[in-house]
Every structure is written in C-alpha cells, then in structure tokens.
Design a protein around this motif. Structure first.
Motif, PDB file in Angstrom:
ATOM      1  N   CYS A   1       1.020 -19.575  -9.964  1.00 24.81           N
ATOM      2  CA  CYS A   1       1.261 -18.440  -9.058  1.00 24.81           C
ATOM      3  C   CYS A   1       1.488 -17.162  -9.847  1.00 24.81           C
ATOM      4  CB  CYS A   1       2.523 -18.687  -8.229  1.00 24.81           C
ATOM      5  SG  CYS A   1       2.216 -19.476  -6.696  1.00 24.81           S
TER       6      CYS A   1
ATOM      7  N   GLN B   1       2.870 -25.516 -10.816  1.00 26.49           N
ATOM      8  CA  GLN B   1       2.548 -24.660  -9.670  1.00 26.49           C
ATOM      9  C   GLN B   1       3.134 -23.245  -9.797  1.00 26.49           C
ATOM     10  OE1 GLN B   1       0.263 -25.839  -7.648  1.00 26.49           O
ATOM     11  NE2 GLN B   1       0.353 -27.883  -8.534  1.00 26.49           N
TER      12      GLN B   1
ATOM     13  N   ARG C   1       4.160 -19.808  -2.969  1.00 25.24           N
ATOM     14  CA  ARG C   1       2.963 -18.966  -3.053  1.00 25.24           C
ATOM     15  C   ARG C   1       3.095 -17.734  -2.166  1.00 25.24           C
ATOM     16  NH1 ARG C   1      -1.525 -23.834  -2.774  1.00 25.24           N
ATOM     17  NH2 ARG C   1      -1.577 -24.324  -5.005  1.00 25.24           N
TER      18      ARG C   1
END
Ligand code: RAT
Ligand code: ZN
Length: 403
Positions: free
Chosen positions: A299, A295, A330
């Motif tokens: 980003c 993740q 995020r």
C-alpha cells in the motif's frame, strides 16, 4: 444504503481462471468441480482416511465424495472454502440442509452450460470476468488458433509464467512456433519475444500481461526473469499500452504429494516492485501479494507510484478476516484508487460465493469510512456512493488501464 449499493453494483472480476464457453471442458462447473477445488483438496487431505496417492488415483466423482464426507459430513464445514460451497448452493436455490450429494448432482444434471453461465453471472452480479490465458497451455492454445465468437463478458489476460520462470525449457517451444530465440539471449531474441507477446496480445485481445512469481523475485537482478522483463515485457507494454500484472509470493510445490494443492506462501520484497515502478515510469503495473505481512508495504508503495495499481486478496488472503483488515488499510492509505478484490475462481459457480462473501465486507468497511466523514459534516450523496463503489468493483482498474 452503502451495503445495498455494493450488492447492486455489477462487478468486473479482474482475475479468474474461468473460460468462455467455446473452451469446452476447460470451463469447470458443477458440484463435483466445486468439491474438488484445490483449496478443499488441501483441507480434506488433513482429515480424510486415505493417503494422498490413493486420493489422486480416484475418479473426480469419488474424490468429490471423499471430500464431501471428510469436510461436510464428518465435520462441520466452517472453513471459508467449505462455507463457499454452501453459499453457492444456497444462492443457486439448492437445499443444503439435507446433506444429500446425489440430489445435488441430479439438480446440476438438468443445467446446460450456456444457461448456467448466465445464471452464475447473474446470481453473482458480475458484468465481466477476466480469464487467465496461457499460450503455453496445450489445451487452450488450439482454441485460440482455431478462433471463435467472443462473448464480451469474458475478456482475456495474457499469462506468461513459463517465459519468465522457466526460460530454458520455454526456448525450444518458442522456436517450434517460429520465433528465433536463443537461450543466451543472443541475436534477435528480445525482439522475437516481443513479437511473440504482440502476436498473442492481438490474438486474444489481452487486457494485461500477467505472471505469478516466487517471494524471491528481485529487481534489478541477474538472470532471465529480470532481463526478460527489462528487454521484452517493458518495451512490449509501452508499445501496446499494456499493463504488467505481478502476483508475487507463491512458493510452488512445497508439498508435491498434494499436486495443485501443494503450493505455499512466502514473504516478498516490496522494494523489488518499487524499483520496477521507478525504473519504468511509462509502464503500468498491477500487483497483488500473497503474504499478509507484505500488504502494508505494498500500500505504501502504491502511494509512491501512480503507475502501480494494487488489487485483490489473493488465495490465502481471501478470507473474511483478512479481506476486512486489508480493505480497511487500503482505503486508509490509498483511498478508492485500488481494486479490493478479485475472485480467482476456478469453477464458474464459485463466482456466487466469492462475491457474496466479499461484498458485505467491502460494504461494511466503506460504510465505516463514510460514517467517519459524516462526523465532520461531510455526507456523500447516493450518486457519490454509487460512483465510489463502481470504482472499487472494477471501475478503477478500467480507468487505470485506459489512462
Ligand atoms: O488461487 C489459485 O487458485 C491459485 O492456484 C493460483 O491459480 C493463483 O491464483 C495464480 O493465478 O497463480
Ligand atoms: Zn489465479
């Protein structure tokens, strides 16, 4: 105030497996469908007193009873997917504490599907859902071919997994539908794949084109997946101003005995996504990854490529602790230019819980960010908060797709 705005702002749910009413049985809803959701099948088969084959030989109603007994009666339903069933029932006005499955079935029997669609969308405060529409699905394709009155609340996405992950077996199907394609890509193959994509884009009015890929996905690469992306999907995307959505990281069927519930997760190479975005700056990409470990890099990739829109906490990421962690990260790295969540609902009623569980987390993280700003003297007005929340709940994606 932030939590209230997040509750009140209608969502555009950008990826689901729901269908518009004319698709009939493809639109799943009701208590037995809720209980036999593949997330719950996987959890129940860890504790249910019967082996996988015997479970799958049962009728859907019996499977639902086995799951109810294993996960709700013999154990407390604390997992996210179990809690989801209870949130859904509770918000739809059922009394869950009686633990009475026959009574729940009786309640549901009184609903008509059209009314239940309205009720679920209203209870979840969802303004629009994006379906997952596959021309390769033999049950779905005839509905599109016959034609029907579209419900503007259900928009389409063109799903093309067989084309990209099973080219050899897809060629004869395309040929059967009149497209002059060859396994070795000779002749008109790429032009004909583009014609196929264009035909279906028009037929279903596809908002974007979509695929789910394994963690081994690479770009550039030899082999049909990368070649088809390069020579067919990318030119098609530019011709039709259509984004390409990549969902990467699923390892299909690691336990085939679990059937639809047998898929797992793998660590993907975000570099492949970056190289695609760099190679095709005039194409737009949507991306969600299945592994938690991917993740952060995704980003960072989004910071580098304005043609990349990050979305959702997909499948094994769709748990409160991970949604909170990822949404915070995020916001810190890419601000409001992303879509923190999609529901991935397979059962209509699930809209209620997926959004009831995600909204407070999005609200909490966003409120924290505004508090940090307030410490500097910067206080957002209510109108600004409403604007921001609208962005996060589907507005940013609409702007990205329209730009
Ligand atoms: O989340 C799910 O229900 C998965 O089974 C998949 O459908 C996944 O979301 C996908 O779209 O491939
Ligand atoms: Zn999905």
């Amino acid at each position: 105030m932030v939590a209230e705005v997040v509750e009140k702002t209608p969502v555009y749910d950008i990826h689901t497996h729901l269908y518009d009413q004319p698709f009939g049985e493809l639109l799943l809803w009701g208590i037995d469908e809720l209980l036999t959701y593949h997330y719950l099948v996987a959890e129940s088969l860890r504790v249910a007193p019967l082996p996988e084959e015997q479970f799958f030989a049962l009728s859907k109603a019996r499977q639902a009873e086995v799951i109810w007994d294993a996960l709700f009666v013999k154990n407390s339903p604390v997992s996210e997917a179990c809690r989801g069933v209870l949130t859904t029932l509770n918000r739809l006005g059922f009394d869950v504490k009686k633990r009475d499955l026959p009574a729940l079935r009786q309640h549901y029997a009184g609903w008509k599907v059209g009314d239940f669609i309205d009720r679920s969308l209203q209870a979840a405060n969802v303004r629009k859902v994006c379906m997952t529409n596959s021309p390769f699905d033999d049950l779905e394709r005839p509905v599109w071919e016959t034609g029907f009155m579209r419900d503007p609340r259900f928009v389409a996405a063109l799903r093309i997994d067989p084309l990209l992950v099973d080219w050899v077996n897809t060629v004869p199907r395309l040929q059967g539908w009149g497209y002059k394609v060859q396994t070795d890509f000779s002749g008109q193959t790429f032009a004909e794949v583009r014609r196929f994509l264009a035909d279906w884009t028009r037929k279903i009015d596809a908002q974007y084109c979509m695929v789910s890929l394994g963690p081994e996905f690479q770009y550039p690469a030899e082999g049909p997946t990368a070649r088809l992306i390069e020579e067919a999907i990318m030119p098609h995307g530019r011709d039709h101003q259509q984004a390409f959505a990549l969902m990467i990281g699923v390892r299909r069927s690691v336990n085939p005995r679990l059937r639809l519930a047998g898929d797992s997760v793998g660590f993907a190479d975000v570099g492949a996504v970056e190289r695609l975005c760099a190679a095709f700056p005039d194409n737009k990409f949507l991306c969600t990854l299945l592994a938690r470990e991917n993740q952060h890099a995704l980003c960072v990739a989004a910071r580098k490529f304005r043609n990349l829109h990050v979305f959702g906490c997909w499948w094994f990421m769709n748990n409160p602790s991970l949604i909170e962690e990822v949404t915070r990260m995020r916001l810190e790295l890419i601000g409001l230019s992303m879509t923190p969540q999609h529901s991935d609902c397979r059962v209509l009623d699930q809209l209620v819980y997926k959004w009831a569980h995600s909204r407070p987390i999005i609200g909490k993280v966003l409120a924290e960010k505004y508090e940090d700003l307030a410490a500097t003297g910067w206080e957002p007005t209510r109108a600004e908060v409403e604007r921001d929340v609208h962005q996060l709940l589907g507005g940013a994606l609409e702007t990205f797709l329209a730009s």
